[in-house]
Motif scaffolding. Structure first.
Motif, PDB file in Angstrom:
ATOM      1  N   ASN A 102      -8.824 -27.833  45.262  1.00 33.88           N
ATOM      2  CA  ASN A 102      -7.740 -28.786  45.015  1.00 33.88           C
ATOM      3  C   ASN A 102      -6.426 -28.091  44.699  1.00 33.88           C
ATOM      4  O   ASN A 102      -5.526 -28.717  44.131  1.00 33.88           O
ATOM      5  CB  ASN A 102      -8.098 -29.715  43.846  1.00 33.88           C
ATOM      6  N   ILE A 103      -6.302 -26.841  45.072  1.00 32.69           N
ATOM      7  CA  ILE A 103      -5.117 -26.086  44.694  1.00 32.69           C
ATOM      8  C   ILE A 103      -3.845 -26.726  45.247  1.00 32.69           C
ATOM      9  O   ILE A 103      -2.803 -26.753  44.589  1.00 32.69           O
ATOM     10  CB  ILE A 103      -5.255 -24.625  45.157  1.00 32.69           C
ATOM     11  N   GLN A 104      -3.931 -27.278  46.465  1.00 32.83           N
ATOM     12  CA  GLN A 104      -2.749 -27.884  47.081  1.00 32.83           C
ATOM     13  C   GLN A 104      -2.310 -29.159  46.362  1.00 32.83           C
ATOM     14  O   GLN A 104      -1.220 -29.677  46.612  1.00 32.83           O
ATOM     15  CB  GLN A 104      -3.013 -28.195  48.564  1.00 32.83           C
ATOM     16  N   ASP A 105      -3.135 -29.666  45.427  1.00 39.94           N
ATOM     17  CA  ASP A 105      -2.794 -30.883  44.690  1.00 39.94           C
ATOM     18  C   ASP A 105      -2.045 -30.601  43.395  1.00 39.94           C
ATOM     19  O   ASP A 105      -1.807 -31.524  42.603  1.00 39.94           O
ATOM     20  CB  ASP A 105      -4.074 -31.665  44.364  1.00 39.94           C
ATOM     21  N   ALA A 106      -1.671 -29.355  43.153  1.00 42.28           N
ATOM     22  CA  ALA A 106      -1.037 -28.979  41.892  1.00 42.28           C
ATOM     23  C   ALA A 106       0.151 -29.880  41.571  1.00 42.28           C
ATOM     24  O   ALA A 106       1.054 -30.065  42.389  1.00 42.28           O
ATOM     25  CB  ALA A 106      -0.586 -27.519  41.945  1.00 42.28           C
ATOM     26  N   PHE A 107       0.170 -30.414  40.349  1.00 39.30           N
ATOM     27  CA  PHE A 107       1.167 -31.397  39.914  1.00 39.30           C
ATOM     28  C   PHE A 107       1.903 -30.840  38.703  1.00 39.30           C
ATOM     29  O   PHE A 107       1.285 -30.536  37.676  1.00 39.30           O
ATOM     30  CB  PHE A 107       0.452 -32.713  39.565  1.00 39.30           C
ATOM     31  N   TYR A 108       3.226 -30.721  38.809  1.00 42.85           N
ATOM     32  CA  TYR A 108       4.027 -30.106  37.746  1.00 42.85           C
ATOM     33  C   TYR A 108       5.492 -30.348  38.057  1.00 42.85           C
ATOM     34  O   TYR A 108       5.840 -30.852  39.136  1.00 42.85           O
ATOM     35  CB  TYR A 108       3.742 -28.608  37.652  1.00 42.85           C
ATOM     36  N   SER A 109       6.380 -29.992  37.119  1.00 46.39           N
ATOM     37  CA  SER A 109       7.813 -30.117  37.379  1.00 46.39           C
ATOM     38  C   SER A 109       8.388 -28.787  37.863  1.00 46.39           C
ATOM     39  O   SER A 109       8.934 -28.693  38.950  1.00 46.39           O
ATOM     40  CB  SER A 109       8.547 -30.614  36.128  1.00 46.39           C
ATOM     41  N   LYS A 110       8.269 -27.745  37.042  1.00 46.09           N
ATOM     42  CA  LYS A 110       8.664 -26.393  37.434  1.00 46.09           C
ATOM     43  C   LYS A 110       7.556 -25.440  37.022  1.00 46.09           C
ATOM     44  O   LYS A 110       6.868 -25.677  36.031  1.00 46.09           O
ATOM     45  CB  LYS A 110       9.954 -25.961  36.740  1.00 46.09           C
ATOM     46  N   ASP A 111       7.415 -24.361  37.767  1.00 46.46           N
ATOM     47  CA  ASP A 111       6.448 -23.339  37.374  1.00 46.46           C
ATOM     48  C   ASP A 111       7.163 -22.030  37.050  1.00 46.46           C
ATOM     49  O   ASP A 111       8.397 -21.958  37.040  1.00 46.46           O
ATOM     50  CB  ASP A 111       5.353 -23.163  38.426  1.00 46.46           C
ATOM     51  N   LEU A 112       6.382 -21.006  36.777  1.00 45.54           N
ATOM     52  CA  LEU A 112       6.918 -19.727  36.328  1.00 45.54           C
ATOM     53  C   LEU A 112       7.895 -19.127  37.330  1.00 45.54           C
ATOM     54  O   LEU A 112       8.946 -18.591  36.955  1.00 45.54           O
ATOM     55  CB  LEU A 112       5.750 -18.761  36.071  1.00 45.54           C
ATOM     56  N   PHE A 113       7.583 -19.208  38.608  1.00 40.94           N
ATOM     57  CA  PHE A 113       8.447 -18.598  39.613  1.00 40.94           C
ATOM     58  C   PHE A 113       9.732 -19.396  39.799  1.00 40.94           C
ATOM     59  O   PHE A 113      10.792 -18.817  40.089  1.00 40.94           O
ATOM     60  CB  PHE A 113       7.681 -18.419  40.921  1.00 40.94           C
ATOM     61  N   ASP A 114       9.699 -20.714  39.629  1.00 43.92           N
ATOM     62  CA  ASP A 114      10.929 -21.512  39.644  1.00 43.92           C
ATOM     63  C   ASP A 114      11.873 -21.055  38.544  1.00 43.92           C
ATOM     64  O   ASP A 114      13.065 -20.823  38.774  1.00 43.92           O
ATOM     65  CB  ASP A 114      10.602 -23.001  39.430  1.00 43.92           C
ATOM     66  N   VAL A 115      11.360 -20.944  37.324  1.00 47.18           N
ATOM     67  CA  VAL A 115      12.184 -20.565  36.186  1.00 47.18           C
ATOM     68  C   VAL A 115      12.718 -19.148  36.344  1.00 47.18           C
ATOM     69  O   VAL A 115      13.888 -18.865  36.045  1.00 47.18           O
ATOM     70  CB  VAL A 115      11.396 -20.712  34.871  1.00 47.18           C
ATOM     71  N   ALA A 116      11.875 -18.233  36.820  1.00 49.67           N
ATOM     72  CA  ALA A 116      12.322 -16.849  37.004  1.00 49.67           C
ATOM     73  C   ALA A 116      13.513 -16.775  37.954  1.00 49.67           C
ATOM     74  O   ALA A 116      14.491 -16.059  37.690  1.00 49.67           O
ATOM     75  CB  ALA A 116      11.164 -15.993  37.512  1.00 49.67           C
ATOM     76  N   HIS A 117      13.431 -17.496  39.056  1.00 56.38           N
ATOM     77  CA  HIS A 117      14.545 -17.484  39.999  1.00 56.38           C
ATOM     78  C   HIS A 117      15.798 -18.097  39.381  1.00 56.38           C
ATOM     79  O   HIS A 117      16.915 -17.583  39.572  1.00 56.38           O
ATOM     80  CB  HIS A 117      14.159 -18.240  41.273  1.00 56.38           C
ATOM     81  N   GLU A 118      15.639 -19.165  38.634  1.00 57.54           N
ATOM     82  CA  GLU A 118      16.784 -19.789  37.981  1.00 57.54           C
ATOM     83  C   GLU A 118      17.457 -18.840  36.997  1.00 57.54           C
ATOM     84  O   GLU A 118      18.675 -18.899  36.785  1.00 57.54           O
ATOM     85  CB  GLU A 118      16.344 -21.060  37.253  1.00 57.54           C
ATOM     86  N   GLN A 119      16.681 -17.954  36.404  1.00 57.17           N
ATOM     87  CA  GLN A 119      17.216 -17.009  35.420  1.00 57.17           C
ATOM     88  C   GLN A 119      17.693 -15.707  36.053  1.00 57.17           C
ATOM     89  O   GLN A 119      18.037 -14.755  35.361  1.00 57.17           O
ATOM     90  CB  GLN A 119      16.157 -16.704  34.355  1.00 57.17           C
ATOM     91  N   GLY A 120      17.704 -15.647  37.378  1.00 54.34           N
ATOM     92  CA  GLY A 120      18.238 -14.482  38.068  1.00 54.34           C
ATOM     93  C   GLY A 120      17.262 -13.352  38.282  1.00 54.34           C
ATOM     94  O   GLY A 120      17.674 -12.219  38.571  1.00 54.34           O
TER      95      GLY A 120
END
Length: 520
Positions: A102-120
């Motif tokens: 069920n990995i493709q069903d992952a439900f969330y707002s942001k994950d670790l890689f989203d935040v890392a990119h946002e922080q440069g």
């Protein structure tokens, strides 16, 4: 959850987000962050845990130069769910990923890689993914898996070693592996990671360095093959005789394992020996990676987290791998943090922590807001040696099962048709219909562990007196007060970890603790 839906969710919750105060690191420069993950590494087989053999001396030394935990737990003892939990900071009941399918069903707002990119931060995956993360979301994508490197260009030795891995059918080689340590995947991963880091010219990075070992196929080359001979291994805490006390699922697992892996019981001592050798090989590559960081003059500004996604029976109950239950052998994991801003201690932290706590901790290290929907608690104040509420970390929860009713032996025993057992007697998948059905929760607090399932069955163990978890005291009259306290604690966890997504779209303001603590 697909990317378009996830982005829509982000827009809908932005106005409801309450800003969180964060801690900055001691360095004025953003610290690099490396998450070193081992796959299926059992925490108590390390000397700092009191184990008789010195399996991972460098990891032990590194741990004592930072902060380490001996009450750290995965959120679920299966790779896919655990990895999604780490990256999202959410439990399986919230991510919707309760199985490897069920990995493709992952439900969330942001994950670790989203935040890392946002922080440069520049990002990398080197090694095993087995999560919802995809290539287009990572700056450097260098995947390896249990069958070898997932890339077109390999060295001649790497190509030969990967072909060799393909002959093992995810089980084992009971003889020393060919091609030496240079062919082993972690060794090659260190080379790839080092070359990429050297190309960054000082830009801060987040790397998920994810080894596919010591997961099966159990194999190792010399000199590691001979380091821990079967006759030198400490006795196990439990045996195959204890499976009856553990329940039918354990007996079914052993039955399937024997069908899938011919001669399994006879080979168990050697399998344990190989597993120990794999631990030392991983340890040596951890040391190599740290040496490379020092050579590139970035070690002092790099936070290193060493962790596993889950454990391995490694012989307990006459089993290998994982598959049933929430025993400490498969749910308790190593967790150690080293780097700038982290207070060193030779003793383990007292706190009960989870793999879901990693993401919010890194958010605060990066001076980033913890996203809405994260259920983990930041460990950053604790890691810095600052005050934190002890009650918040007095217990921890884990989950198991994909849901529904239990499948039993009475339902069917065609393990080959289901896909759990291969036709040639070489393959066995321990995560199957019989072992993963139903739902259960675990609470660890003090010396006690409670496991409770959807049918109202309970298991209560005193881990200090009964580390093998075979003496169920749930119905022991002398433990009534403890049982009730543990049930109350599990209920509180279950309520507090209900998924907050989606938060109200209008007017109501969603309130959170600044460090995402659940119980304050």
């Amino acid at each position: 959850m697909s990317i378009p839906i996830r982005k829509t969710l982000l827009l809908s919750i932005t106005t409801s987000t309450v800003a969180l105060s964060t801690f900055a690191g001691n360095s004025s420069k953003s610290p690099n962050i490396i998450i070193i993950m081992a796959d299926q590494l059992r925490a108590d087989l390390m000397q700092r845990e009191g184990y008789a053999l010195n399996t991972m001396p460098f990891a032990d030394k590194l741990a004592k130069s930072g902060a380490w935990f001996n009450k750290a737990y995965t959120a679920a003892p299966a790779s896919g769910p655990a990895r999604v939990c780490m990256l999202t900071g959410r439990f399986p009941n919230a991510t919707h990923v309760r199985s490897n399918h069920n990995i493709q069903d992952a439900f969330y707002s942001k994950d670790l890689f989203d935040v890392a990119h946002e922080q440069g931060y520049t990002t990398a995956l080197v090694g095993k993914n087995h999560s919802h993360l995809s290539k287009e979301r990572v700056d450097f994508w260098c995947p390896y898996n249990h069958g070898g490197q997932e890339a077109k260009q390999k060295s001649e030795k790497g190509e030969a070693f990967d072909k060799y891995l393909g002959t093992l059918d995810m089980y084992s080689n009971l003889e020393p592996s060919p091609y030496g340590v240079e062919g082993q995947l972690p060794y090659r991963m260190v080379d790839d990671a080092s070359q990429w880091i050297d190309s960054l010219d000082g830009k801060p990075f987040l790397m998920w360095f994810s080894m596919a070992e010591p997961h099966n196929p159990y194999q190792i080359c010399e000199p590691y093959y001979s380091m821990f001979p079967p006759e030198s291994l400490p006795p196990l805490k439990s045996s195959a005789k204890d499976r009856k006390a553990k329940g039918e699922e354990y007996e079914l697992l052993a039955e399937m394992m024997a069908q899938g892996h011919k001669g399994f019981q006879e080979n168990l001592p050697r399998l344990r020996s190989i597993y120990h050798g794999m631990l030392r090989m991983i340890d040596d590559q951890l040391a190599r990676l740290v040496d490379e960081l020092k050579k590139q003059n970035i070690y002092d500004n790099t936070i290193i987290l060493f962790i596993a996604d889950h454990g391995d029976y490694a012989g307990e109950y006459g089993l290998m791998k994982k598959g049933v239950g929430l025993d400490d052998a498969i749910t308790r994991i190593p967790m150690q943090w080293t780097g700038p801003g982290i207070k060193a201690s030779t003793l383990p932290q007292e706190a009960h922590v989870s793999i879901v706590d990693i993401f919010p901790t890194i958010c605060e290290i990066m001076d980033a807001e913890i996203p809405i929907g994260v259920q983990g608690r930041s460990l950053w104040p604790m890691l810095q040696g600052k005050e934190y509420p002890k009650e918040e970390f007095a217990s921890v929860m884990a989950e198991d099962g994909f849901g529904g009713m239990y499948y039993t032996k009475a339902d069917a025993t065609d393990y080959q048709k289901e896909g759990a057992v291969g036709k040639q007697g070489l393959f066995f998948d321990e995560l199957n219909t019989w072992t993963q059905s139903g739902t259960m929760r675990m609470l660890r607090k003090d010396d006690w562990k409670l496991v409770y399932d959807m049918d109202g069955n309970g298991w209560l163990y005193n881990l200090k007196q009964d580390p093998s978890e075979v003496n169920n005291r749930f119905n022991d009259p002398s433990c009534k007060e403890t049982r009730n306290e543990m049930i109350e604690g599990l209920l509180r966890w279950d309520i507090s970890s209900q998924d907050p997504l989606p938060v109200p779209r209008h007017r109501y303001r969603f309130k959170r603790n600044e460090h995402n603590y659940l119980f304050r």
